[in-house]
Scaffold this motif. Structure first.
Motif, mmCIF file in Angstrom:
data_model
loop_
_atom_site.group_PDB
_atom_site.id
_atom_site.type_symbol
_atom_site.label_atom_id
_atom_site.label_comp_id
_atom_site.label_asym_id
_atom_site.label_seq_id
_atom_site.Cartn_x
_atom_site.Cartn_y
_atom_site.Cartn_z
ATOM 1 N N GLN A 19 10.683 -3.563 -1.144
ATOM 2 C CA GLN A 19 11.016 -3.511 0.278
ATOM 3 C C GLN A 19 10.043 -2.620 1.045
ATOM 4 N N GLN A 20 9.589 -1.541 0.407
ATOM 5 C CA GLN A 20 8.636 -0.645 1.069
ATOM 6 C C GLN A 20 7.325 -1.370 1.371
ATOM 7 N N SER A 60 7.982 -3.557 4.391
ATOM 8 C CA SER A 60 8.045 -2.727 5.603
ATOM 9 C C SER A 60 6.655 -2.324 6.059
ATOM 10 N N GLN A 98 8.033 1.058 9.223
ATOM 11 C CA GLN A 98 8.951 2.028 8.622
ATOM 12 C C GLN A 98 9.338 3.140 9.585
#
Length: 177
Positions: free
Chosen positions: A148-149, A152, A175
């Motif tokens: 997910q990072q 983002s 983010q």
């Protein structure tokens, strides 16, 4: 033409006689004497019924496999269920002009509508990827967070293109807080 059962003998002006081997949602798989295996639309007006098998029961409903094929087709066609995303009016009819540093090389012009469409498709595919990660049965929470990072950060890298969108609700968000 009504739904034809597997085993029905048909005739085609180019391929000759054949037998329906499989029936899918919108096509038949037919083995022809002159053309071998062929897939033909169920709405093909060139197909003529020669003989219906005696034990052919009329087909009703869809199989699970056919429903899955239909859903996959629709999802692929529309890249998931999305709302209409509008480009800001100031860009409509515009051109994106990409000029290389080397003046001997040719520049490339892209209509803004085409460029915007590709940006929206990229955003929608990132969203589908995000959904797939969140629902993947073999990923643990740590793996999900890690992936997910990256997504983002990809959204954050694309915030430059927010200027193209008519509505702020469609913007890319990274983010940030």
């Amino acid at each position: 033409m009504n739904e034809l059962a597997v085993g029905t003998r048909v005739s085609h002006p180019v391929y000759g006689e054949g037998i329906i081997a499989r029936s899918h949602l919108t096509i038949y798989e037919i083995f022809f004497e002159r053309g071998g295996k062929s897939e033909m639309s169920k709405y093909n007006e060139d197909l003529e019924v020669v003989e219906v098998p005696a034990d052919a029961a009329p087909r009703t409903g869809l199989s699970l496999e056919e429903i899955e094929e239909a859903i996959t087709f629709v999802m692929d066609k529309y890249q998931g269920i999305t709302h209409v995303v509008k480009m800001a009016d100031k860009w409509k009819g515009g051109m994106l002009d990409m000029k290389p540093a080397n003046p001997e090389l040719q520049s490339k012009e892209v209509p803004m509508e085409a460029f915007f469409h590709k940006i929206v498709m990229l955003r929608d595919r990132l969203r589908v990827l995000e959904q797939n990660i969140n629902s993947h049965p073999k990923l643990d929470d740590e793996d999900r967070i890690h992936l997910q990072q990256y997504i983002s950060r990809a959204y954050g890298s694309l915030t430059t293109f927010n200027v193209l969108f008519a509505d702020k609700k469609d913007y890319f968000k990274g983010q940030g807080k």
